[in-house]
Scaffold this motif. Sequence first.
Motif, PDB file in Angstrom:
ATOM      1  N   CYS A   1       0.817  -1.223   0.000  1.00  0.00           N
ATOM      2  CA  CYS A   1       0.000   0.000   0.000  1.00  0.00           C
ATOM      3  C   CYS A   1       0.846   1.266   0.000  1.00  0.00           C
ATOM      4  O   CYS A   1       0.353   2.347  -0.354  1.00  0.00           O
ATOM      5  CB  CYS A   1      -0.855   0.073   1.267  1.00  0.00           C
ATOM      6  SG  CYS A   1      -1.961  -1.307   1.533  1.00  0.00           S
TER       7      CYS A   1
ATOM      8  N   ALA B   1       1.375   3.805  -2.943  1.00  0.00           N
ATOM      9  CA  ALA B   1       0.117   4.477  -3.287  1.00  0.00           C
ATOM     10  C   ALA B   1      -0.249   5.510  -2.221  1.00  0.00           C
ATOM     11  O   ALA B   1      -0.723   6.610  -2.542  1.00  0.00           O
ATOM     12  CB  ALA B   1      -1.004   3.447  -3.440  1.00  0.00           C
TER      13      ALA B   1
ATOM     14  N   VAL C   1      -9.635   4.497  -1.902  1.00  0.00           N
ATOM     15  CA  VAL C   1      -8.519   3.771  -2.511  1.00  0.00           C
ATOM     16  C   VAL C   1      -8.452   2.362  -1.926  1.00  0.00           C
ATOM     17  O   VAL C   1      -8.397   2.197  -0.699  1.00  0.00           O
ATOM     18  CB  VAL C   1      -7.179   4.496  -2.241  1.00  0.00           C
ATOM     19  CG1 VAL C   1      -6.022   3.733  -2.887  1.00  0.00           C
ATOM     20  CG2 VAL C   1      -7.226   5.934  -2.741  1.00  0.00           C
TER      21      VAL C   1
ATOM     22  N   VAL D   1      -6.374  -1.373  -2.152  1.00  0.00           N
ATOM     23  CA  VAL D   1      -5.131  -1.992  -2.616  1.00  0.00           C
ATOM     24  C   VAL D   1      -5.300  -3.508  -2.549  1.00  0.00           C
ATOM     25  O   VAL D   1      -5.690  -4.037  -1.504  1.00  0.00           O
ATOM     26  CB  VAL D   1      -3.947  -1.538  -1.735  1.00  0.00           C
ATOM     27  CG1 VAL D   1      -2.650  -2.218  -2.181  1.00  0.00           C
ATOM     28  CG2 VAL D   1      -3.801  -0.020  -1.771  1.00  0.00           C
TER      29      VAL D   1
ATOM     30  N   LEU E   1      -2.059   1.426 -10.871  1.00  0.00           N
ATOM     31  CA  LEU E   1      -3.098   2.118 -10.108  1.00  0.00           C
ATOM     32  C   LEU E   1      -4.072   2.666 -11.142  1.00  0.00           C
ATOM     33  O   LEU E   1      -3.646   3.188 -12.177  1.00  0.00           O
ATOM     34  CB  LEU E   1      -2.435   3.226  -9.308  1.00  0.00           C
ATOM     35  CG  LEU E   1      -3.215   4.297  -8.558  1.00  0.00           C
ATOM     36  CD1 LEU E   1      -2.345   4.834  -7.425  1.00  0.00           C
ATOM     37  CD2 LEU E   1      -3.628   5.435  -9.457  1.00  0.00           C
TER      38      LEU E   1
ATOM     39  N   ILE F   1      -4.424  -1.407  -8.133  1.00  0.00           N
ATOM     40  CA  ILE F   1      -4.973  -0.524  -7.091  1.00  0.00           C
ATOM     41  C   ILE F   1      -6.122   0.292  -7.678  1.00  0.00           C
ATOM     42  O   ILE F   1      -5.989   0.872  -8.754  1.00  0.00           O
ATOM     43  CB  ILE F   1      -3.875   0.427  -6.570  1.00  0.00           C
ATOM     44  CG1 ILE F   1      -2.763  -0.380  -5.891  1.00  0.00           C
ATOM     45  CG2 ILE F   1      -4.449   1.476  -5.636  1.00  0.00           C
ATOM     46  CD1 ILE F   1      -1.513   0.435  -5.574  1.00  0.00           C
TER      47      ILE F   1
ATOM     48  N   GLN G   1      -2.255   7.923 -12.488  1.00  0.00           N
ATOM     49  CA  GLN G   1      -2.197   6.556 -13.033  1.00  0.00           C
ATOM     50  C   GLN G   1      -0.879   6.312 -13.744  1.00  0.00           C
ATOM     51  O   GLN G   1      -0.260   5.268 -13.592  1.00  0.00           O
ATOM     52  CB  GLN G   1      -3.339   6.318 -14.045  1.00  0.00           C
ATOM     53  CG  GLN G   1      -4.680   6.176 -13.433  1.00  0.00           C
ATOM     54  CD  GLN G   1      -5.730   5.712 -14.444  1.00  0.00           C
ATOM     55  OE1 GLN G   1      -6.899   5.747 -14.156  1.00  0.00           O
ATOM     56  NE2 GLN G   1      -5.328   5.284 -15.636  1.00  0.00           N
TER      57      GLN G   1
ATOM     58  N   TYR H   1       2.212   6.487 -11.240  1.00  0.00           N
ATOM     59  CA  TYR H   1       2.427   5.410 -10.263  1.00  0.00           C
ATOM     60  C   TYR H   1       3.399   4.376 -10.800  1.00  0.00           C
ATOM     61  O   TYR H   1       3.259   3.884 -11.899  1.00  0.00           O
ATOM     62  CB  TYR H   1       1.100   4.742  -9.901  1.00  0.00           C
ATOM     63  CG  TYR H   1       1.247   3.626  -8.879  1.00  0.00           C
ATOM     64  CD1 TYR H   1       1.310   3.910  -7.514  1.00  0.00           C
ATOM     65  CD2 TYR H   1       1.359   2.302  -9.291  1.00  0.00           C
ATOM     66  CE1 TYR H   1       1.461   2.900  -6.587  1.00  0.00           C
ATOM     67  CE2 TYR H   1       1.513   1.288  -8.363  1.00  0.00           C
ATOM     68  CZ  TYR H   1       1.566   1.595  -7.009  1.00  0.00           C
ATOM     69  OH  TYR H   1       1.714   0.594  -6.095  1.00  0.00           O
TER      70      TYR H   1
END
Lengths: 259, 259
Positions: A144, A147, A168, A170, A180, A232, B256, B259
């Motif tokens: 996690c 992120a 959010v 994960v 993500l 994610i 996005q 990440y």
Amino acid sequence: MNERPLILVSNDDSINAKGVRELISRLVRLGDVVVVCPDAPRSGQSMAITVNDPLRISPVPDFMGARMYKTTGTPVDCIKLAMHHILKRRPDMVVSGINHGSNASVNELYSGTMGAACEGCAFGIPSVGFSLTDHNPDADFSGCLRAVDLISEAVLTRGLPEGICLNVNVPDTKDEPAELRVCTPCRAHWDDEYKEYIDPAGHKFYLLSGELINDEPDNETTDLWCLKHGIISVVPTSVNRRLIMPETLGWLQALQEKY
Amino acid sequence: MNERPLILVSNDDSINAKGVRELISRLVRLGDVVVVCPDAPRSGQSMAITVNDPLRISPVPDFMGARMYKTTGTPVDCIKLAMHHILKRRPDMVVSGINHGSNASVNELYSGTMGAACEGCAFGIPSVGFSLTDHNPDADFSGCLRAVDLISEAVLTRGLPEGICLNVNVPDTKDEPAELRVCTPCRAHWDDEYKEYIDPAGHKFYLLSGELINDEPDNETTDLWCLKHGIISVVPTSVNRRLIMPETLGWLQALQEKY
């Protein structure tokens, strides 16, 4: 003199949960962190508030420089008590979690983790909830953390529009998720939601149970699809229920005249 | 052979509240009514669900031909238990209330009455919550009844779009309100939300209190404006949090890639 940003942290798994400590360990790099969590697990509390019963606030030892408090209330109570009776200035961000367990799809509606984030949002503060799809009290949150870093810093810098917070989730994968994705909450429903028991006196009782059924398993734009594929999910969530009136509700306008 | 419509009724003021009995008295004319309410007041429960604790269902005497049950759960638990363990067929409508007290504006977020309506909506059933802006246990609900009739019949006949339910608030006026208006939830916030006390041991505790401050008092399209001017407010509410991505969240899309 520039003040460091103030970050208010809460959750629904209690002040003692591993998830919130993992979250704090990342957020202390971004600003001053004050933590206000329930004194015991409060899962499934949604945006419930405590009415009529007394609420208490107790300090607990600092953690990594973050000031820590527990309350006898729900996650939403924690945010309200922080805003009115703990914080000396308005926080720049509210972060809730990291929840032990998924808050994707319809789970968001019942989630205390998202309840706290939605309450931050209702106060007009940029707010995010983080969840890991693993209920284990000793879950591994390492997947996690990147992120958390990226999203928390972006939300702190950019803010969020009125009435919108982020949910959010994960996935619980062996390796850190490689992707993500901003997506929509999946259509899904809980099946067979209660297990039935008979008590010693012969009376039935029920415990919450069941299975989440994905109603659109092939829709790649949804959070459940992403999580299933190791991605994610970031879902912008509205607590501002101002809708553009759907065309289909023309009859509702007609009721005005009819009344 | 045509079956009569099946109407599921709940509330958050308990099976013993006057408001739910007033509601039942109107709905029995439209269909078969089954009532599943909390056994004690559960105000402020939002969409909370009971996790880990046992839930029980007990029948109570019929009222005006409606079958009546109480449960040990929240308003959302009541809807879930009804759907899984009480009703023999899927209801055609869920109606919650009539609440003793306003659920307009931000109150909707915390409301157990609207929690039950939102849960009905999450099940895909056309759902409505009714509230009267009077907390008195012996409130006079006569000003609500024409709106209950008109709206319940229309919702039963027309249905509602996916993810949308109605939040109807009726002003506590001496005469029956002369007007009903479809409107938006008003921007408002609770000020000074807790009263502070000192217990005999010298420790502080807090009770929920405060005042709802209207942040847009001159906006005639809002529920609070309508209620203040003696007009019944009908707010379409979304539990379907699929948002059209706001332009302002372009940076979120950029995350996005980052990440």
